[in-house]
Scaffold this motif. Structure first.
Motif, PDB file in Angstrom:
ATOM      1  N   VAL A 115      60.447  43.177  57.864  1.00  0.00           N
ATOM      2  CA  VAL A 115      59.823  44.560  58.990  1.00  0.00           C
ATOM      3  C   VAL A 115      59.918  46.129  58.884  1.00  0.00           C
ATOM      4  CG1 VAL A 115      58.900  44.691  60.870  1.00  0.00           C
ATOM      5  CG2 VAL A 115      58.953  42.563  60.297  1.00  0.00           C
ATOM      6  N   ARG A 116      61.054  46.199  58.313  1.00  0.00           N
ATOM      7  CA  ARG A 116      61.688  47.389  57.784  1.00  0.00           C
ATOM      8  C   ARG A 116      61.035  47.787  57.149  1.00  0.00           C
ATOM      9  NH1 ARG A 116      68.265  47.898  58.390  1.00  0.00           N
ATOM     10  NH2 ARG A 116      67.686  47.050  60.250  1.00  0.00           N
ATOM     11  N   LEU A 118      58.156  47.499  55.599  1.00  0.00           N
ATOM     12  CA  LEU A 118      56.864  47.504  55.893  1.00  0.00           C
ATOM     13  C   LEU A 118      57.136  48.667  56.401  1.00  0.00           C
ATOM     14  CD1 LEU A 118      55.564  44.455  55.450  1.00  0.00           C
ATOM     15  CD2 LEU A 118      55.599  45.727  54.113  1.00  0.00           C
ATOM     16  N   VAL A 119      57.125  49.065  58.038  1.00  0.00           N
ATOM     17  CA  VAL A 119      57.342  49.940  58.427  1.00  0.00           C
ATOM     18  C   VAL A 119      58.213  51.370  57.831  1.00  0.00           C
ATOM     19  CG1 VAL A 119      58.979  50.830  60.360  1.00  0.00           C
ATOM     20  CG2 VAL A 119      58.618  48.750  60.506  1.00  0.00           C
ATOM     21  N   LEU A 122      54.917  52.389  56.122  1.00  0.00           N
ATOM     22  CA  LEU A 122      53.788  52.969  56.568  1.00  0.00           C
ATOM     23  C   LEU A 122      54.233  54.421  57.454  1.00  0.00           C
ATOM     24  CD1 LEU A 122      51.183  52.153  58.150  1.00  0.00           C
ATOM     25  CD2 LEU A 122      52.744  51.637  60.425  1.00  0.00           C
ATOM     26  N   ALA A 142      50.776  48.861  54.232  1.00  0.00           N
ATOM     27  CA  ALA A 142      52.002  48.209  54.600  1.00  0.00           C
ATOM     28  C   ALA A 142      51.515  47.302  56.065  1.00  0.00           C
ATOM     29  CB  ALA A 142      52.632  49.733  55.811  1.00  0.00           C
ATOM     30  N   LEU A 143      50.097  48.003  55.968  1.00  0.00           N
ATOM     31  CA  LEU A 143      49.563  47.209  57.637  1.00  0.00           C
ATOM     32  C   LEU A 143      48.806  46.104  57.053  1.00  0.00           C
ATOM     33  CD1 LEU A 143      47.473  49.541  59.015  1.00  0.00           C
ATOM     34  CD2 LEU A 143      49.731  48.416  59.540  1.00  0.00           C
ATOM     35  N   PHE A 146      52.279  43.484  57.187  1.00  0.00           N
ATOM     36  CA  PHE A 146      52.676  42.579  57.874  1.00  0.00           C
ATOM     37  C   PHE A 146      51.829  41.238  58.438  1.00  0.00           C
ATOM     38  CE2 PHE A 146      53.657  47.295  59.171  1.00  0.00           C
ATOM     39  CZ  PHE A 146      55.153  46.734  59.593  1.00  0.00           C
ATOM     40  N   VAL A 147      50.442  41.334  58.016  1.00  0.00           N
ATOM     41  CA  VAL A 147      50.360  40.023  58.198  1.00  0.00           C
ATOM     42  C   VAL A 147      50.394  39.035  57.335  1.00  0.00           C
ATOM     43  CG1 VAL A 147      47.547  39.291  57.750  1.00  0.00           C
ATOM     44  CG2 VAL A 147      47.786  41.650  58.372  1.00  0.00           C
ATOM     45  N   LEU A 149      53.315  38.609  55.572  1.00  0.00           N
ATOM     46  CA  LEU A 149      54.371  37.847  56.219  1.00  0.00           C
ATOM     47  C   LEU A 149      55.440  36.822  56.563  1.00  0.00           C
ATOM     48  CD1 LEU A 149      56.677  41.640  57.839  1.00  0.00           C
ATOM     49  CD2 LEU A 149      56.999  39.970  55.060  1.00  0.00           C
TER      50      LEU A 149
END
Length: 418
Positions: A115-116, A118-119, A122, A142-143, A146-147, A149
């Motif tokens: 998650v980090r 991808l953040v 982003l 990035a968005l 998140f889908v 993951l």
């Protein structure tokens, strides 16, 4: 099988050691080569479309009267590159997510780290989108990441089913009522005229002000593209999970079959979709958007299979190995392309927006790409990562990564020459 073969390298197993980036010796050559080649397609389309003329020009490749050379170059790009390069990049991003997920197996912080990752992507993407170029793909990736993951730890059939469902939605979406409002023809013409004034003659803050306005109009198109991106991420992750890439040397024949089928079918569909515009063929009517979308995906898969199979041949490695350093630094090179092209075309630089034809613009892109090939090889002989890759990894793992290359340069050069 030599050390350059993708089949001779596997992802490292999890351990109690702190999570850290993959080492250069553990990287998969074919993936880096494929990413480096895909980067040329991305640059070629970006520079002849959204950098050269307005995003809202009625026909980006033919936004002004063109001579025979421009028309020929535009035709080749439309059939062979447009949408295919981004689709290929999306497949590779999915592969990368799956590799990261696998490498962190057993680490209790695995999802936090991903998650980090991808953040941070982003955040860099938002800076790129607003301060450098409105055609940014990083925020979109990035968005979509998140889908994807939650699917990475699921069954392969679930990944495959979701990918097929989303691809079906993407193929049929153009013939369905729009799910988000889009500007009409008059609105796009007005935006194109405003873009020409802002990008062609404006200073940095003039460009920034228009870009902020432009991004809000582009956003609905990003929403419509999200199902396809998520689907391609899932296809890439599924491909990695299937083991095909790790056993590519043993599966060369199957890869060449997929390559032949994908290139012929995808090329045929892409040619049929572009036929009316390029050759005055009969219109496909409502079938045009689905044919175009499907052709891009199938052709991208064919390209990927062909390159991976070729790199697992000694002759292919020698012929294509120059692209691996470029692929290892794809993040840095992608952002550098935006900075360079912005300086060439926008008013705060050389102010060439809307002034070049397709062929001349592509020649500029080729020059930039070749310079990046040379620079990437030079850089990676001295450093472990590209500068942006270093920042990305350091933020992901929460600690500055060692930047200086520690391998013997003579050994590195000998390995590259294999």
């Amino acid at each position: 099988m030599t050390s350059g073969s993708i089949g001779s390298r596997t992802a490292p197993t999890a351990s109690d050691a702190p999570a850290k980036p993959i080492s250069s010796s553990e990287r998969l050559d074919a993936i880096d080569v494929l990413r480096g080649l895909a980067l040329f397609g991305v640059l070629a389309m970006n520079i002849v479309t959204i950098f050269r003329v307005s995003f809202f020009a009625p026909s980006l490749l033919n936004a002004e009267p063109a001579g025979p050379l421009d028309r020929a170059v535009a035709a080749v790009l439309t059939v062979a590159v447009q949408s295919k390069a981004v689709a290929l990049f999306s497949l590779l991003f999915g592969v990368g997510l799956a590799i990261q997920f696998e490498r962190l197996a057993g680490n209790p912080r695995r999802m936090i780290l991903l998650v980090r990752r991808l953040v941070v992507l982003l955040g860099i993407g938002l800076v790129h989108l607003y301060l450098i170029w409105s055609g940014d793909i990083l925020v979109h990736y990035a968005l979509a990441g998140f889908v994807v993951l939650p699917f990475l730890g699921g069954a392969r059939w679930l990944m495959a089913g979701a990918a097929l469902l989303l691809l079906g939605l993407d193929v049929t979406m153009p013939v369905l009522p729009p799910i988000v409002p889009l500007p009409d023809a008059a609105g796009m013409a007005a935006l194109a005229a405003d873009a020409t004034r802002a990008y062609g003659t404006g200073g940095f803050f003039d460009v920034l002000a228009f870009r902020i306005r432009e991004v809000t109009v582009i956003f609905p198109l990003e929403v419509m593209a999200l199902p396809a991106t998520v689907a391609l991420f899932l296809v890439g992750a599924f491909t990695w999970r299937s083991g095909v890439l790790r056993r590519a040397s043993a599966n060369r024949r199957s890869l060449f079959v997929v390559a032949t089928f994908g290139i012929l079918l995808g090329g045929g569909l892409s040619l049929a979709a572009a036929g009316q515009e390029l050759f005055d063929w009969p219109s496909l009517g409502r079938a045009h958007p689905p044919v175009e979308q499907l052709g891009a995906v199938v052709l991208a898969v064919g390209y990927a299979a062909a390159v991976i199979a070729a790199v697992n041949l000694s002759g292919g490695r020698r012929m294509l190995g120059w692209a691996a350093p470029l692929g290892r630094m794809a993040f840095s090179n992608y952002l550098a392309q935006s900075v360079i092209c912005g300086w060439i075309f926008y008013g705060y630089g050389l102010s060439q927006f809307g002034r070049f034809g397709v062929a001349a613009t592509l020649a500029i892109g080729i020059f930039v790409y070749v310079a990046q090939v040379v620079f990437s090889a030079w850089w990676l002989r001295r450093y472990r990562f590209g500068p942006v890759e270093w920042l990305w990894r350091s933020c992901m793992y929460g600690a500055p990564q060692s930047m200086r290359a520690t391998v013997n340069l003579a050994v590195t050069r000998a390995t590259i020459a294999v």
